[in-house]
Design a protein around this motif. Sequence first.
Motif, PDB file in Angstrom:
ATOM      1  N   GLU A 221     119.404  24.261  46.393  1.00 52.76           N
ATOM      2  CA  GLU A 221     119.421  22.851  45.984  1.00 52.76           C
ATOM      3  C   GLU A 221     118.198  22.525  45.135  1.00 52.76           C
ATOM      4  O   GLU A 221     118.321  21.938  44.059  1.00 52.76           O
ATOM      5  CB  GLU A 221     119.503  21.944  47.200  1.00 52.76           C
ATOM      6  CG  GLU A 221     120.869  21.974  47.856  1.00 52.76           C
ATOM      7  CD  GLU A 221     120.973  21.011  49.023  1.00 52.76           C
ATOM      8  OE1 GLU A 221     120.736  19.804  48.804  1.00 52.76           O
ATOM      9  OE2 GLU A 221     121.285  21.472  50.129  1.00 52.76           O
TER      10      GLU A 221
ATOM     11  N   GLY B  61     118.534  24.459  41.947  1.00 53.24           N
ATOM     12  CA  GLY B  61     119.510  23.823  41.063  1.00 53.24           C
ATOM     13  C   GLY B  61     118.923  22.627  40.334  1.00 53.24           C
ATOM     14  O   GLY B  61     119.132  22.452  39.132  1.00 53.24           O
ATOM     15  N   ARG B  62     118.157  21.815  41.069  1.00 53.91           N
ATOM     16  CA  ARG B  62     117.515  20.660  40.419  1.00 53.91           C
ATOM     17  C   ARG B  62     116.501  21.122  39.368  1.00 53.91           C
ATOM     18  O   ARG B  62     116.391  20.520  38.294  1.00 53.91           O
ATOM     19  CB  ARG B  62     116.856  19.766  41.468  1.00 53.91           C
ATOM     20  CG  ARG B  62     117.850  18.975  42.304  1.00 53.91           C
ATOM     21  CD  ARG B  62     117.174  17.934  43.182  1.00 53.91           C
ATOM     22  NE  ARG B  62     116.364  18.538  44.238  1.00 53.91           N
ATOM     23  CZ  ARG B  62     116.810  18.896  45.439  1.00 53.91           C
ATOM     24  NH1 ARG B  62     118.085  18.685  45.749  1.00 53.91           N
ATOM     25  NH2 ARG B  62     115.995  19.415  46.340  1.00 53.91           N
TER      26      ARG B  62
ATOM     27  N   CYS C 177     125.666  20.940  45.315  1.00 55.67           N
ATOM     28  CA  CYS C 177     124.981  19.803  45.950  1.00 55.67           C
ATOM     29  C   CYS C 177     123.928  19.214  45.014  1.00 55.67           C
ATOM     30  O   CYS C 177     123.813  17.987  44.886  1.00 55.67           O
ATOM     31  CB  CYS C 177     124.344  20.229  47.273  1.00 55.67           C
ATOM     32  SG  CYS C 177     125.516  20.508  48.612  1.00 55.67           S
ATOM     33  N   ALA C 178     123.158  20.085  44.357  1.00 62.55           N
ATOM     34  CA  ALA C 178     122.133  19.615  43.418  1.00 62.55           C
ATOM     35  C   ALA C 178     122.762  18.895  42.228  1.00 62.55           C
ATOM     36  O   ALA C 178     122.255  17.868  41.774  1.00 62.55           O
ATOM     37  CB  ALA C 178     121.287  20.787  42.936  1.00 62.55           C
TER      38      ALA C 178
ATOM     39  N   ARG D 227     125.340  15.886  50.063  1.00 58.74           N
ATOM     40  CA  ARG D 227     124.386  16.179  51.125  1.00 58.74           C
ATOM     41  C   ARG D 227     124.834  17.323  52.039  1.00 58.74           C
ATOM     42  O   ARG D 227     124.010  17.997  52.624  1.00 58.74           O
ATOM     43  CB  ARG D 227     124.131  14.937  51.962  1.00 58.74           C
ATOM     44  CG  ARG D 227     123.519  13.803  51.163  1.00 58.74           C
ATOM     45  CD  ARG D 227     122.874  12.783  52.074  1.00 58.74           C
ATOM     46  NE  ARG D 227     122.426  11.601  51.360  1.00 58.74           N
ATOM     47  CZ  ARG D 227     121.321  11.528  50.659  1.00 58.74           C
ATOM     48  NH1 ARG D 227     120.540  12.570  50.547  1.00 58.74           N
ATOM     49  NH2 ARG D 227     120.979  10.408  50.054  1.00 58.74           N
TER      50      ARG D 227
ATOM     51  N   ASP E 266     116.115  28.474  48.013  1.00 66.54           N
ATOM     52  CA  ASP E 266     116.502  27.074  48.222  1.00 66.54           C
ATOM     53  C   ASP E 266     117.346  26.625  47.029  1.00 66.54           C
ATOM     54  O   ASP E 266     116.819  26.033  46.076  1.00 66.54           O
ATOM     55  CB  ASP E 266     115.266  26.196  48.376  1.00 66.54           C
ATOM     56  CG  ASP E 266     115.591  24.740  48.696  1.00 66.54           C
ATOM     57  OD1 ASP E 266     116.793  24.378  48.742  1.00 66.54           O
ATOM     58  OD2 ASP E 266     114.647  23.959  48.895  1.00 66.54           O
TER      59      ASP E 266
ATOM     60  N   THR F  77     127.059  26.771  46.543  1.00 61.22           N
ATOM     61  CA  THR F  77     127.141  25.508  47.293  1.00 61.22           C
ATOM     62  C   THR F  77     125.878  24.680  47.093  1.00 61.22           C
ATOM     63  O   THR F  77     125.951  23.459  46.947  1.00 61.22           O
ATOM     64  CB  THR F  77     127.395  25.757  48.793  1.00 61.22           C
ATOM     65  OG1 THR F  77     126.381  26.600  49.319  1.00 61.22           O
ATOM     66  CG2 THR F  77     128.756  26.358  49.032  1.00 61.22           C
ATOM     67  N   GLY F  78     124.721  25.326  47.066  1.00 55.44           N
ATOM     68  CA  GLY F  78     123.480  24.591  46.822  1.00 55.44           C
ATOM     69  C   GLY F  78     123.438  23.986  45.433  1.00 55.44           C
ATOM     70  O   GLY F  78     123.004  22.838  45.247  1.00 55.44           O
ATOM     71  N   PHE F  79     123.905  24.740  44.442  1.00 57.85           N
ATOM     72  CA  PHE F  79     123.929  24.228  43.068  1.00 57.85           C
ATOM     73  C   PHE F  79     124.879  23.035  42.942  1.00 57.85           C
ATOM     74  O   PHE F  79     124.584  22.062  42.246  1.00 57.85           O
ATOM     75  CB  PHE F  79     124.345  25.329  42.099  1.00 57.85           C
ATOM     76  CG  PHE F  79     123.259  26.306  41.754  1.00 57.85           C
ATOM     77  CD1 PHE F  79     122.005  26.256  42.338  1.00 57.85           C
ATOM     78  CD2 PHE F  79     123.493  27.308  40.831  1.00 57.85           C
ATOM     79  CE1 PHE F  79     121.012  27.165  42.007  1.00 57.85           C
ATOM     80  CE2 PHE F  79     122.512  28.222  40.479  1.00 57.85           C
ATOM     81  CZ  PHE F  79     121.272  28.154  41.072  1.00 57.85           C
TER      82      PHE F  79
ATOM     83  N   SER G 297     115.984  29.668  43.285  1.00 55.93           N
ATOM     84  CA  SER G 297     117.440  29.499  43.281  1.00 55.93           C
ATOM     85  C   SER G 297     118.094  30.227  44.448  1.00 55.93           C
ATOM     86  O   SER G 297     119.108  29.774  44.973  1.00 55.93           O
ATOM     87  CB  SER G 297     118.036  30.006  41.970  1.00 55.93           C
ATOM     88  OG  SER G 297     117.566  29.247  40.884  1.00 55.93           O
TER      89      SER G 297
ATOM     90  N   ARG H  76     126.341  20.859  52.600  1.00 59.85           N
ATOM     91  CA  ARG H  76     126.750  22.125  52.004  1.00 59.85           C
ATOM     92  C   ARG H  76     127.998  22.669  52.682  1.00 59.85           C
ATOM     93  O   ARG H  76     128.809  23.342  52.053  1.00 59.85           O
ATOM     94  CB  ARG H  76     125.615  23.124  52.097  1.00 59.85           C
ATOM     95  CG  ARG H  76     124.467  22.723  51.177  1.00 59.85           C
ATOM     96  CD  ARG H  76     123.289  23.573  51.428  1.00 59.85           C
ATOM     97  NE  ARG H  76     123.337  24.685  50.501  1.00 59.85           N
ATOM     98  CZ  ARG H  76     122.361  25.542  50.360  1.00 59.85           C
ATOM     99  NH1 ARG H  76     121.298  25.454  51.096  1.00 59.85           N
ATOM    100  NH2 ARG H  76     122.462  26.513  49.496  1.00 59.85           N
TER     101      ARG H  76
END
Length: 192
Positions: free
Chosen positions: A19, A22-23, A149-150, A155, A17, A145-147, A14, A157
């Motif tokens: 994103e 988050g996935r 996006c996920a 696409r 990376d 921001t990554g979460f 987390s 950030r």
Amino acid sequence: MTQTSTLLALARLSVVDPEAGGRAVIAVNPPLVVRWMLLSAAILVSVLLFYAVPFMSGQLEMMPPPVGFAAAQFGLNVLVVGLVAYVGRGFGGTGSFDDALWLMAWLQAVTVVLFVLQLVAILALPGLNVLVTLFSIIISLWMLTGFICALHGFRSRAMVLVGGVMVFTIMSFVLSVILLFLGFDFSGVSDV
């Protein structure tokens, strides 16, 4: 792999990376009650840690009442969850409120660790406090921001960050106006 090592690996992913992390967090897909419980527990631990230093230094009377502070933190977090879910959907995202809740609960849980690092910096190396605080804010924004996006399939950030700053600015203004309208004045300026 043990459950603890799995959680630590998910926390590391987390941060490194967000994103992919988050996935992976979304894929856990716990029941709704577990999502609310994690958010509540993370906020409770954060509030307890927030009061730790003033308690140890004998300055607890300068702090706001802890129950009210915890309730305000919970309310603000639920507001953020709603904004992440519904503003994101308004911009073409595909995420749900439940998944936004789970991601924000996970984010709060990971940031508790960052808060512990801040406390250690305050107590052991006061000169590093500002640097550790800045690092914590950057990591939290990076993860957020990554979460997002996920969650929504975005696409860029950078665009999520710009949109988040705009939403934060607008909501800060709206909440300030509402609180002033209700008679709250946090400026610290006495009536003349």
